[in-house]
Design an enzyme around this catalytic site. Structure first.
Site, mmCIF file in Angstrom:
data_model
loop_
_atom_site.group_PDB
_atom_site.id
_atom_site.type_symbol
_atom_site.label_atom_id
_atom_site.label_comp_id
_atom_site.label_asym_id
_atom_site.label_seq_id
_atom_site.Cartn_x
_atom_site.Cartn_y
_atom_site.Cartn_z
ATOM 1 N N SER A 27 122.287 -38.105 -40.639
ATOM 2 C CA SER A 27 122.392 -37.748 -41.779
ATOM 3 C C SER A 27 123.175 -36.671 -42.684
ATOM 4 O O SER A 27 123.140 -37.106 -43.566
ATOM 5 C CB SER A 27 120.633 -37.687 -42.424
ATOM 6 O OG SER A 27 120.018 -38.558 -41.478
ATOM 7 N N SER A 37 114.832 -35.723 -42.237
ATOM 8 C CA SER A 37 116.956 -35.594 -41.289
ATOM 9 C C SER A 37 115.823 -34.314 -39.921
ATOM 10 O O SER A 37 115.705 -33.425 -40.707
ATOM 11 C CB SER A 37 117.344 -35.976 -42.640
ATOM 12 O OG SER A 37 117.249 -36.855 -42.836
ATOM 13 N N ASP A 40 121.787 -32.631 -37.313
ATOM 14 C CA ASP A 40 122.553 -33.176 -35.937
ATOM 15 C C ASP A 40 124.045 -32.290 -35.753
ATOM 16 O O ASP A 40 124.804 -32.705 -36.616
ATOM 17 C CB ASP A 40 123.092 -34.726 -36.233
ATOM 18 C CG ASP A 40 121.346 -35.592 -36.171
ATOM 19 O OD1 ASP A 40 120.727 -35.474 -35.416
ATOM 20 O OD2 ASP A 40 121.484 -36.284 -37.061
ATOM 21 N N GLU A 75 119.013 -31.619 -33.575
ATOM 22 C CA GLU A 75 119.265 -31.774 -31.881
ATOM 23 C C GLU A 75 120.993 -31.519 -32.208
ATOM 24 O O GLU A 75 121.810 -31.816 -32.739
ATOM 25 C CB GLU A 75 119.452 -33.400 -32.147
ATOM 26 C CG GLU A 75 119.793 -33.661 -31.466
ATOM 27 C CD GLU A 75 119.937 -35.778 -31.657
ATOM 28 O OE1 GLU A 75 120.914 -36.474 -30.977
ATOM 29 O OE2 GLU A 75 118.976 -36.380 -32.801
ATOM 30 N N SER A 154 124.678 -48.994 -28.111
ATOM 31 C CA SER A 154 123.750 -49.136 -29.355
ATOM 32 C C SER A 154 122.138 -49.833 -28.434
ATOM 33 O O SER A 154 121.283 -50.001 -28.804
ATOM 34 C CB SER A 154 123.966 -50.284 -30.443
ATOM 35 O OG SER A 154 124.963 -49.547 -31.529
#
Length: 253
Positions: A27, A37, A40, A75, A154
């Site tokens: 994000s 959020s 990251d 993260e 994905s």
């Protein structure tokens, strides 16, 4: 000192010259941080971390990540450059910290190297965002990921996401929308932008669930996720419809 600066200094303190660079993704580079959020960060290193470094990095992250520390969840992913450049699939993650794993960490688990298909998405976002916290620009240290491997990565995450549909509904539904839009467009969108894209393509009966997930993402922190019984009953049919679109695209239809 803000949280991102703390993370950058922590990586430098623990890994030192072993770290090539640290890069924002997610994000933070796809449209801005929302109340729910994570921060990251992808770290590229020259060599694998040793046991002492793993414990030091984990212990510090437990103190600066998450709402219990009055901070955003972090993260943080560490990857050894030689394991992703030249690109190879599946890639290997050297170290992963995420708040959803906190209970395991506090019980004594220390992150270890393991295959991580999702690195294909992280690297793509880091290259797109082009936001180094330390080190050179990401294009100087990372190879682009082929579209075919973006699709593989994905799809690899779908079973695990389905397992969390009831417990982490908002995040799972938004991630399904992102997977659908990624397969259709070749671009990784922010979660709310992916939801907008999907909403324009869903039939009316499947829109309310995703609209609610989008509103929760935009306006509520992780601790405030509420669903009415009526909406909850529509979650699985919505997910089934989106997964059918994902399967169709993955099959090349």
């Amino acid at each position: 000192m803000n949280q991102v600066e703390k993370i950058a200094r922590l990586v430098d303190a623990v890994l030192g010259r072993k770290a090539i660079g640290a890069y924002l993704h997610g994000s933070g580079v796809l449209g801005g941080l929302r109340p729910a959020s994570d921060v990251d960060v992808l770290v590229v290193s020259r060599r694998p971390m040793d046991a002492q470094e793993r414990r030091a990095l984990l212990g510090a992250l437990l103190q600066i990540s998450g709402f219990r520390n009055r901070a955003r969840p972090v993260e943080l992913t560490v990857v050894v450059q030689s394991r992703v450049r030249p690109w190879q699939y599946p890639p290997t993650c050297d170290f992963l910290y995420g708040e959803w794993l906190r209970a395991e960490y506090e019980a004594g688990t220390v992150p270890q190297p393991e295959p991580m298909p999702d690195l294909a998405l992280l690297i793509t976002m880091a290259l797109f965002g082009d936001h180094p916290l330390t080190g050179p620009r990401p294009a100087q240290v990372l190879d682009p990921v082929p579209q075919a491997d973006l699709i593989r990565a994905s799809m690899a995450g779908v079973p695990g996401l389905l397992d969390g549909l009831d417990s982490d509904t908002r995040n799972v539904l938004l991630t399904f929308a992102r997977i659908w839009s990624t397969l259709a467009t070749g671009q990784i969108k922010s979660k709310d932008a992916a939801a907008d894209w999907a909403l324009a393509r869903l039939p009316p009966e499947h829109r309310p669930v995703l609209e609610h997930a989008r509103q929760l993402y935009l306006h509520c922190p992780y601790s405030e996720e509420s669903w009415s019984d009526a909406l909850r009953a529509r979650v699985r049919p919505h997910a089934d419809r989106v997964l059918a679109e994902i399967d169709r695209l993955a099959a090349g239809d």
